[in-house]
Design a protein around this motif. Structure first.
Motif, short mmCIF file in Angstrom:
data_model
loop_
_atom_site.label_atom_id
_atom_site.label_comp_id
_atom_site.label_asym_id
_atom_site.label_seq_id
_atom_site.Cartn_x
_atom_site.Cartn_y
_atom_site.Cartn_z
N UNK A 108 15.66 20.99 -18.20
CA UNK A 108 14.21 21.04 -18.02
C UNK A 108 13.63 19.63 -17.81
N UNK A 109 14.02 18.70 -18.67
CA UNK A 109 13.47 17.34 -18.59
C UNK A 109 13.98 16.60 -17.35
N UNK A 110 15.24 16.78 -17.03
CA UNK A 110 15.80 16.12 -15.86
C UNK A 110 15.09 16.57 -14.58
N UNK A 111 14.86 17.86 -14.47
CA UNK A 111 14.18 18.39 -13.27
C UNK A 111 12.69 18.05 -13.30
N UNK A 112 12.07 18.18 -14.46
CA UNK A 112 10.63 17.96 -14.57
C UNK A 112 10.20 16.52 -14.45
N UNK A 113 11.10 15.60 -14.77
CA UNK A 113 10.76 14.17 -14.73
C UNK A 113 11.44 13.44 -13.57
N UNK A 114 12.00 14.19 -12.64
CA UNK A 114 12.80 13.58 -11.57
C UNK A 114 12.02 12.57 -10.73
N UNK A 115 10.70 12.73 -10.64
CA UNK A 115 9.90 11.78 -9.86
C UNK A 115 9.86 10.39 -10.49
N UNK A 116 10.23 10.28 -11.75
CA UNK A 116 10.17 8.97 -12.41
C UNK A 116 11.49 8.20 -12.32
N UNK A 117 12.48 8.80 -11.66
CA UNK A 117 13.77 8.12 -11.53
C UNK A 117 13.67 6.96 -10.54
N UNK A 118 14.28 5.86 -10.91
CA UNK A 118 14.36 4.72 -9.99
C UNK A 118 15.48 4.95 -8.99
N UNK A 127 0.83 -1.21 0.00
CA UNK A 127 0.00 0.00 0.00
C UNK A 127 0.87 1.26 0.00
N UNK A 128 1.94 1.27 0.77
CA UNK A 128 2.86 2.42 0.81
C UNK A 128 3.54 2.61 -0.55
N UNK A 129 3.96 1.51 -1.14
CA UNK A 129 4.62 1.57 -2.46
C UNK A 129 3.64 2.08 -3.51
N UNK A 130 2.40 1.60 -3.47
CA UNK A 130 1.37 2.07 -4.40
C UNK A 130 1.20 3.58 -4.30
N UNK A 131 1.06 4.09 -3.07
CA UNK A 131 0.90 5.53 -2.88
C UNK A 131 2.07 6.30 -3.48
N UNK A 132 3.28 5.82 -3.25
CA UNK A 132 4.46 6.50 -3.78
C UNK A 132 4.49 6.49 -5.30
N UNK A 133 4.27 5.35 -5.89
CA UNK A 133 4.35 5.22 -7.35
C UNK A 133 3.28 6.07 -8.04
N UNK A 134 2.09 6.10 -7.49
CA UNK A 134 0.99 6.83 -8.13
C UNK A 134 0.93 8.30 -7.72
N UNK A 135 1.94 8.79 -7.01
CA UNK A 135 1.94 10.20 -6.62
C UNK A 135 3.03 10.99 -7.36
N UNK A 136 3.54 10.44 -8.46
CA UNK A 136 4.53 11.18 -9.24
C UNK A 136 3.90 12.45 -9.80
N UNK A 137 4.73 13.43 -10.06
CA UNK A 137 4.21 14.67 -10.66
C UNK A 137 4.66 14.70 -12.11
N UNK A 138 3.92 15.43 -12.90
CA UNK A 138 4.18 15.48 -14.34
C UNK A 138 4.65 16.85 -14.76
N UNK A 139 5.40 16.88 -15.82
CA UNK A 139 5.81 18.13 -16.44
C UNK A 139 4.62 18.61 -17.28
N UNK A 140 4.13 19.79 -16.99
CA UNK A 140 2.96 20.32 -17.70
C UNK A 140 3.42 21.23 -18.85
#
Length: 172
Positions: free
Chosen positions: A35-45, A5-18
């Motif tokens: 721009x892309x590195x900062x804007x997509x940082x939530x998707x980094x493993x 459940x904790x992992x689900x919350x984390x994975x589905x709470x990423x932010x997007x570059x608008x």
């Protein structure tokens, strides 16, 4: 160890570059990468992971996944194209991505906005459905079974994309 459940919350709470975060001014390669590195940082493993590189963008251009670059600057439309490529290359073959993005008849900002809307609706529904799969992640067998099931779901989604492409796009 975190729960499923904790992992689900984390994975589905990423932010997007608008689109609003992408400047209307043309950018040089280094500015695009920042721009892309900062804007997509939530998707980094991993924190030191490179999500997109100069070589990748140059290859996208060479392979005609993005519209031709004018001079050495990338327009707002180019960056929106790159965002679409980045998202799909996680799952689809580059040939499939090219069929969808290597075109001049698409408004990529409008598509990205529609994608963000659909993604939000998925974020609102899917975690609840996946929560019912809860498994004891400390048990190697349950962990494997859960990852197999999640992998199968991913395969269904990839196959769905491939079928949409095959059924609706002329073959190159």
């Amino acid at each position: 160890m975190r729960t499923f459940a904790e992992i689900l919350r984390e994975v589905f709470s990423d932010r997007d570059l608008t689109p609003e975060q992408v400047p209307e001014l043309d950018l040089y390669m280094d500015q695009v990468l920042t721009l892309l590195s900062e804007g997509l940082s939530d998707t980094k493993r991993h924190p030191d992971e490179k999500l997109i590189t100069k070589t990748m963008i140059n290859n996208y251009s060479k392979e005609k996944l993005i519209s031709p670059i004018q001079g050495k600057k990338y327009s707002h439309q180019h960056i929106m194209q790159i965002l679409c490529i980045y998202q799909m290359k996680q799952t689809l073959a580059l040939a499939d991505v090219k069929q969808l993005t290597g075109r001049d008849d698409v408004d990529f900002e409008t598509c990205w906005r529609a994608y963000l809307d659909i993604k939000q609706r998925v974020r609102d529904r899917i975690p609840e459905q996946l929560a019912s799969l809860d498994a004891n992640l400390e048990d190697p067998g349950e962990r494997l079974a859960l990852c197999l099931a999640l992998s199968a779901i991913s395969t269904y989604m990839r196959r769905l994309c491939e079928t949409i492409i095959d059924d609706t796009m002329p073959q190159a």
